[in-house]
Design an enzyme around this catalytic site. Structure first.
Site: not given
Ligand code: F6R
Length: 595
Positions: A2, A27, A72, A98-99, A473, A477, A480, A496, A590
């Site tokens: 949010c 976000r 959100w 927000n929360g 990672e 990626k 996602e 293993h 985000k």
């Molecule tokens: C994946 C991604 C998330 C963030 C995670 C932490 O592409 O962006 O996994 O890395 O939610 O977010 P931040 O970096 O804002 O603490």
């Protein structure tokens, strides 16, 4: 998650708020709303989906004050009625939040016994009814908000606009809230980026601080919501080169941000040895160093810990911010945590830091969003300076964070300048790569891989040593953006158990650096190949074991940095091949400001 945006000033509040909400879009949200106050009362529009150029927006009255929200969904489905802002029963004020109100069920049950009617499924509506309840014993909205707010459990930030349109209130606890100040104008928002195109003057709020802004005399007051005392505040200035969110001719922010890495890795290492000095001293003095983060930032934290151990020979443990349970018992005032975060607002990471801080642990951080909560609670603050990362999936923030970690590790052993030179060398290689025909040649390879992978469901990524976290990672990626099952492993894990999953044509991506693990990696590749796997090799040298070869730039010191980029590109092209939205993958936000 949010986003909140409030405005009061001389301009058309509707346009300023819509623009602000668009700058908060990154976000993640599924619905949105705007409330504007004018002489005829408050007008609210709420919509599911993206903020567009709806006809309704044109119909909004001219107003100098209003609030907006991107939602959100957490409690209650995605619908117009559940979108914020929410009206009070008598339409005398609106609220956006927000929360998460953690005790909303308990509060709702009590409010129902007091005859309050609920029309939405949201926890936010509990706040509205609670303020109405408090207004039974006071006719002062400011007091009622204060009293209601302290009854809420959880990380909540709210903004309230009364029908009079003569004031606006907001209270912060946990979820972010910052104020932007310009001549005769105020912006109240979830981050500085949303109003960074209007002003660089900001006031940061702490938890349990409440804003009251009166339009008549342009008076801003900040109070402690617990004791009602007025608080003196100070303005700060934000760096304004980091507020541009233009897509600059690219099809998507994701590809723009992937290309930008040639510059952003350089920006991240713009710290002199003098600027790193205090942190280096704190690391050298500390009993134990931890790195912490979640998701991509968690993998960056793992990679930074790896560099600190491998290069600087420091005993460092990487932690997931959402899983520090057993460490709570052993944190002490001689420890140091390095927090990694793009947004600086991740609830899991903030909570971990708060727990550690209470035990006396010193906090350092590498964060992209200036003025964010994590930066502000840190004893040693560093900015990754990647500029706004709009694509939900993190790319340039990750490489910036690990570049900074590499600089720190090298600086600890007197090799600061070597680190900077190496990052500059890689930056140049990337610049040439993205500019030259080479990229267009490999773009074909990525598109080809995307076509081959489109009909498969399960994929494995293997790395070792410096490429272990890159494998994790890289797999995240691609998950996602493609919604396909990619799993990253250490090549050491293969025999293993994991090898049981390999069958004819199973796609395996292997990351191979020219380092001490090259032979191990090639053996692992041979073993999966012997079982019929289709192998994509990411390396600086082709090998007969690879079915497809993706060349990557070579670095003696920090090869891992360049190895993540092919994954970002596979993710992008495969996502497009599958018809997905690379910038806004389903279900993801985000800035993960709730737990
Ligand atoms: C994946 C991604 C998330 C963030 C995670 C932490 O592409 O962006 O996994 O890395 O939610 O977010 P931040 O970096 O804002 O603490």
């Amino acid at each position: 998650m949010c986003g909140i945006f409030g405005y009061a000033g001389k301009k058309d509040a509707g346009s300023v708020i819509i623009e602000g909400l668009k700058r908060l879009e990154y976000r993640g949200y599924d619905s949105w709303g705007v409330a504007l106050a004018s002489k005829d009362g408050i007008e609210v529009i709420k919509k599911v989906g993206a903020i567009g150029d709806f006809e309704e927006l044109e119909k909004l009255p001219f107003s100098n004050i209003g609030i907006g929200h991107t939602r959100w969904a957490t409690h209650g489905g995605v619908s117009n009625v559940n979108a914020h802002p929410h009206f009070s029963a008598d339409k005398s004020f609106v609220v956006a939040q927000n929360g998460i109100v953690e005790n909303y069920q308990e509060l709702k049950n009590t409010l129902i016994t007091k005859n309050h009617k609920f029309i939405t499924e949201t926890d936010t509506e509990v706040i509205v009814r609670l303020i109405e309840e408090k207004l039974k014993s006071t006719d002062n909205l400011f007091d009622a908000i204060k009293k209601a707010f302290v009854d809420l459990k959880g990380r909540n930030t709210i903004i309230i606009l009364p029908t009079s349109g003569k004031e606006v209130y907001a209270v912060r606890n946990g979820s972010p809230l910052v104020i932007g100040i310009a001549q005769g104008e105020i912006f109240i928002a979830s981050d500085t980026l949303s109003f960074g195109n209007h002003t660089n003057r900001v006031i940061y709020l702490n938890n349990y601080e409440m804003i009251a802004y009166k339009t008549e005399n342009e008076q801003l007051d900040i109070y402690n919501v617990n004791n009602g005392n007025k608080i003196s505040y100070q303005e700060s200035l934000i760096e304004q080169d980091n507020v541009d969110i233009e897509i600059q001719g690219h099809d998507h922010y994701m590809i723009k941000e992937i290309f930008e890495q040639k510059d952003t890795i350089r920006n991240a290492v713009q710290y002199s040895i003098e600027e790193l000095h205090d942190l280096i001293e704190a690391i050298n003095k500390s009993n134990h160093v931890y790195t912490v983060g979640a998701g991509t930032a968690g993998f960056a934290a793992g990679q930074i810990a790896y560099y600190l151990r491998k290069i600087a020979k420091i005993n460092v443990t990487e932690l997931k911010s959402y899983d520090i349970d057993s460490y709570k018992e052993i944190f002490c005032d001689k420890d140091l945590i390095i927090a990694v975060s793009q947004s600086g607002e991740t609830a899991d990471t903030i909570e971990a830091l708060e727990i550690a801080k209470n035990k006396g642990v010193k906090i350092a951080s590498i964060v992209n969003m200036q003025g964010s909560t994590i930066t502000r609670i840190s004893d040693y603050q560093f900015l990754s300076r990647s500029g706004p990362e709009i694509c939900v999936a993190s790319t340039k923030a990750f490489t910036a964070q690990i570049s900074w970690g590499f600089l720190l590790a090298m600086s600890l052993v007197g090799k600061h300048d070597d680190a900077v030179n190496e990052i500059y060398r890689i930056s140049e290689m990337l610049e040439n790569y993205f500019r030259s025909k080479k990229f267009f040649k490999s773009e074909k390879v990525f598109k080809e891989i995307a076509k081959n992978f489109a009909n498969k469901e399960h994929f494995f990524v293997l790395g070792k040593g410096q490429n272990y976290y890159i494998a994790l990672e890289g797999a995240l990626k691609i998950k996602e953006i493609t919604y396909k099952h990619f799993e990253g492993f250490s090549a050491g894990e293969l025999k293993h158990g994991v090898i049981a999953l390999i069958e004819k044509e199973t796609p395996v991506i292997a990351i191979i650096s020219d380092d001490e693990y090259k032979e191990d990696m090639l053996s692992a590749v041979a073993q999966v190949k012997a079982r019929g796997a289709f192998v994509v090799g990411i390396s600086d040298q082709d090998n007969q074991l690879f079915n497809t070869f993706i060349p990557s730039c070579k670095s003696d010191y920090i090869d891992s940095l360049t190895k993540i980029i092919p994954f970002q590109l596979i993710s992008y092209y495969l996502g497009i091949q599958l018809g997905n939205s690379p910038d806004k993958p389903r279900n993801l936000a985000k800035s993960v400001t709730v737990k």
